[in-house]
Design a protein around this motif. Sequence first.
Motif, PDB file in Angstrom:
ATOM      1  N   PHE B  23     -29.956 -19.381 -21.835  1.00  0.00           N
ATOM      2  CA  PHE B  23     -31.066 -19.194 -22.785  1.00  0.00           C
ATOM      3  C   PHE B  23     -32.221 -20.130 -22.442  1.00  0.00           C
ATOM      4  N   ALA B  24     -31.881 -21.355 -22.032  1.00  0.00           N
ATOM      5  CA  ALA B  24     -32.929 -22.336 -21.737  1.00  0.00           C
ATOM      6  C   ALA B  24     -33.729 -21.925 -20.505  1.00  0.00           C
ATOM      7  N   SER B  25     -33.042 -21.391 -19.492  1.00  0.00           N
ATOM      8  CA  SER B  25     -33.759 -21.113 -18.248  1.00  0.00           C
ATOM      9  C   SER B  25     -34.421 -19.741 -18.269  1.00  0.00           C
ATOM     10  N   GLN B  26     -33.840 -18.779 -19.015  1.00  0.00           N
ATOM     11  CA  GLN B  26     -34.379 -17.418 -18.960  1.00  0.00           C
ATOM     12  C   GLN B  26     -34.949 -16.921 -20.282  1.00  0.00           C
ATOM     13  N   GLY B  27     -34.757 -17.675 -21.352  1.00  0.00           N
ATOM     14  CA  GLY B  27     -35.204 -17.201 -22.661  1.00  0.00           C
ATOM     15  C   GLY B  27     -34.198 -16.213 -23.238  1.00  0.00           C
ATOM     16  N   PHE B  28     -34.334 -15.903 -24.510  1.00  0.00           N
ATOM     17  CA  PHE B  28     -33.361 -15.075 -25.207  1.00  0.00           C
ATOM     18  C   PHE B  28     -33.288 -13.645 -24.657  1.00  0.00           C
ATOM     19  N   ASP B  29     -34.472 -13.027 -24.508  1.00  0.00           N
ATOM     20  CA  ASP B  29     -34.515 -11.606 -24.163  1.00  0.00           C
ATOM     21  C   ASP B  29     -33.890 -11.297 -22.812  1.00  0.00           C
ATOM     22  N   ARG B  30     -34.152 -12.191 -21.840  1.00  0.00           N
ATOM     23  CA  ARG B  30     -33.724 -11.881 -20.483  1.00  0.00           C
ATOM     24  C   ARG B  30     -32.303 -12.340 -20.182  1.00  0.00           C
ATOM     25  N   THR B  31     -31.639 -12.918 -21.168  1.00  0.00           N
ATOM     26  CA  THR B  31     -30.261 -13.372 -20.960  1.00  0.00           C
ATOM     27  C   THR B  31     -29.285 -12.306 -21.453  1.00  0.00           C
ATOM     28  N   SER B  32     -28.326 -11.940 -20.609  1.00  0.00           N
ATOM     29  CA  SER B  32     -27.318 -10.960 -21.034  1.00  0.00           C
ATOM     30  C   SER B  32     -25.985 -11.648 -21.265  1.00  0.00           C
ATOM     31  N   LEU B  33     -25.197 -11.076 -22.173  1.00  0.00           N
ATOM     32  CA  LEU B  33     -23.859 -11.612 -22.421  1.00  0.00           C
ATOM     33  C   LEU B  33     -23.013 -11.541 -21.145  1.00  0.00           C
ATOM     34  N   ARG B  34     -23.256 -10.485 -20.364  1.00  0.00           N
ATOM     35  CA  ARG B  34     -22.519 -10.305 -19.108  1.00  0.00           C
ATOM     36  C   ARG B  34     -22.760 -11.491 -18.158  1.00  0.00           C
ATOM     37  N   SER B  35     -24.051 -11.907 -18.055  1.00  0.00           N
ATOM     38  CA  SER B  35     -24.355 -13.015 -17.134  1.00  0.00           C
ATOM     39  C   SER B  35     -23.789 -14.334 -17.660  1.00  0.00           C
ATOM     40  N   ILE B  36     -23.765 -14.482 -18.983  1.00  0.00           N
ATOM     41  CA  ILE B  36     -23.164 -15.693 -19.555  1.00  0.00           C
ATOM     42  C   ILE B  36     -21.668 -15.729 -19.258  1.00  0.00           C
ATOM     43  N   ALA B  37     -21.020 -14.571 -19.413  1.00  0.00           N
ATOM     44  CA  ALA B  37     -19.583 -14.483 -19.133  1.00  0.00           C
ATOM     45  C   ALA B  37     -19.314 -14.861 -17.678  1.00  0.00           C
ATOM     46  N   ARG B  38     -20.176 -14.371 -16.785  1.00  0.00           N
ATOM     47  CA  ARG B  38     -20.016 -14.665 -15.359  1.00  0.00           C
ATOM     48  C   ARG B  38     -20.130 -16.174 -15.105  1.00  0.00           C
ATOM     49  N   SER B  39     -21.181 -16.790 -15.683  1.00  0.00           N
ATOM     50  CA  SER B  39     -21.365 -18.245 -15.489  1.00  0.00           C
ATOM     51  C   SER B  39     -20.185 -19.038 -16.033  1.00  0.00           C
ATOM     52  N   ALA B  40     -19.656 -18.586 -17.177  1.00  0.00           N
ATOM     53  CA  ALA B  40     -18.559 -19.324 -17.804  1.00  0.00           C
ATOM     54  C   ALA B  40     -17.218 -19.008 -17.132  1.00  0.00           C
ATOM     55  N   GLY B  41     -17.210 -17.972 -16.273  1.00  0.00           N
ATOM     56  CA  GLY B  41     -15.973 -17.581 -15.607  1.00  0.00           C
ATOM     57  C   GLY B  41     -14.965 -16.952 -16.555  1.00  0.00           C
ATOM     58  N   VAL B  42     -15.471 -16.223 -17.557  1.00  0.00           N
ATOM     59  CA  VAL B  42     -14.555 -15.550 -18.497  1.00  0.00           C
ATOM     60  C   VAL B  42     -14.876 -14.061 -18.575  1.00  0.00           C
ATOM     61  N   ASP B  43     -13.953 -13.305 -19.134  1.00  0.00           N
ATOM     62  CA  ASP B  43     -14.178 -11.890 -19.339  1.00  0.00           C
ATOM     63  C   ASP B  43     -15.175 -11.701 -20.485  1.00  0.00           C
ATOM     64  N   PRO B  44     -16.152 -10.771 -20.328  1.00  0.00           N
ATOM     65  CA  PRO B  44     -17.137 -10.550 -21.387  1.00  0.00           C
ATOM     66  C   PRO B  44     -16.496 -10.302 -22.757  1.00  0.00           C
ATOM     67  N   ALA B  45     -15.320  -9.688 -22.767  1.00  0.00           N
ATOM     68  CA  ALA B  45     -14.654  -9.383 -24.038  1.00  0.00           C
ATOM     69  C   ALA B  45     -14.335 -10.662 -24.813  1.00  0.00           C
ATOM     70  N   LEU B  46     -14.108 -11.742 -24.084  1.00  0.00           N
ATOM     71  CA  LEU B  46     -13.795 -13.016 -24.739  1.00  0.00           C
ATOM     72  C   LEU B  46     -14.982 -13.528 -25.552  1.00  0.00           C
ATOM     73  N   ILE B  47     -16.184 -13.257 -25.048  1.00  0.00           N
ATOM     74  CA  ILE B  47     -17.373 -13.681 -25.801  1.00  0.00           C
ATOM     75  C   ILE B  47     -17.383 -12.979 -27.163  1.00  0.00           C
ATOM     76  N   HIS B  48     -17.077 -11.681 -27.119  1.00  0.00           N
ATOM     77  CA  HIS B  48     -17.055 -10.927 -28.379  1.00  0.00           C
ATOM     78  C   HIS B  48     -15.925 -11.391 -29.299  1.00  0.00           C
ATOM     79  N   HIS B  49     -14.885 -11.940 -28.689  1.00  0.00           N
ATOM     80  CA  HIS B  49     -13.799 -12.479 -29.498  1.00  0.00           C
ATOM     81  C   HIS B  49     -14.279 -13.698 -30.302  1.00  0.00           C
ATOM     82  N   TYR B  50     -15.106 -14.539 -29.654  1.00  0.00           N
ATOM     83  CA  TYR B  50     -15.532 -15.775 -30.314  1.00  0.00           C
ATOM     84  C   TYR B  50     -16.834 -15.623 -31.105  1.00  0.00           C
ATOM     85  N   PHE B  51     -17.694 -14.706 -30.665  1.00  0.00           N
ATOM     86  CA  PHE B  51     -19.031 -14.622 -31.278  1.00  0.00           C
ATOM     87  C   PHE B  51     -19.382 -13.187 -31.636  1.00  0.00           C
TER      88      PHE B  51
END
Lengths: 191, 191
Positions: B23-51
């Motif tokens: 979010f800090a480097s790309q802003g809200f709009d240009r950040t995808s949950l998929r790219s966050i999952a990739r950076s964190a090394g987790v499955d995207p579904a896990l993000i939906h589990h927590y948030f």
Amino acid sequence: MAGRRSGTPDTRGEIIAAAREAFASQGFDRTSLRSIARSAGVDPALIHHYFDGKDALFVAAMDLPLSPRERLAEALDVPRDQAGVAVIRTMLTVWDDEAYQPSLLGVLRSLTSGTAAGTELRTAFVEGMIFPALRQEIEGGVSERAVGLVGSQIIGLIVARYLIGVEPLVSMDSEELAQLVGPTIQRYIDL
Amino acid sequence: MAGRRSGTPDTRGEIIAAAREAFASQGFDRTSLRSIARSAGVDPALIHHYFDGKDALFVAAMDLPLSPRERLAEALDVPRDQAGVAVIRTMLTVWDDEAYQPSLLGVLRSLTSGTAAGTELRTAFVEGMIFPALRQEIEGGVSERAVGLVGSQIIGLIVARYLIGVEPLVSMDSEELAQLVGPTIQRYIDL
């Protein structure tokens, strides 16, 4: 090509009008020259004929129905001790006007986007239009520190009232707001 | 999948850390949950589990190493006539800190982006964190009008010094700036 005209006396103006609308609704980054050409009904090459790239077109599109610099200069033709309220009153009059607000919001979003283009535009808009008027038109002159501080309160009031929508600033009568914020500007001018 | 872990006690924290950086480097709009999952090394579904979606993750990511509300509350534990300088001094101390500045700039860019998400976030950040501290912690209380005006000067100073980069505000010593802008905040508090 069908529907596309070659250059006419009005072509430049039509490109600018299409650009202004596109920048206002989508912001600088998400607007392409191709989409502006499509809206204006001209060939993209014609845009390059009139403007040296997207930055130059944006700066031209910012040349709103009014010149912020001239409006401020006019407003600042008052005794020094009335300059503070005059600056805020003028700023609110321009921003409250529905004819200008969408374009101005487009400029503001681009300025705060944090991209390289934002930096270019800051130079063109803030330092090219608003700050020189403050520097040159206030009776007796002002320090650079004062110009920066005045700028910070103007920017904050615009962001709060028009961009973020902070109440009760949005609903307040503009003259009441000018009387409340004017003394802040005056104090900075007199620092 | 190789390199992807299932939930561990730290997974939520790792997702938040990755989100904060994105979010800090790309802003809200240009950040995808998929790219966050990739950076964190987790499955995207896990993000939906927590948030509960991108907004919820953003709000969690805004829960910076500090709580703006608590910091302000602490700073405002002074006599009423010192509140103005205290607010600006605290704000500058937090924003000048390189550990917080990138995250805070990401939040600010999202707030000023003018999208629907920006509106949501305004409620969460400005009205949920900064304004309540002003309302509740200033000795003797303040009007809503004062809260809005104080907010406008704080926002404008942040945008000018950290986002647009207006000189001499960028180079000025933070204590000097607090002494110059503090009286503005104090006047609004006392309106």
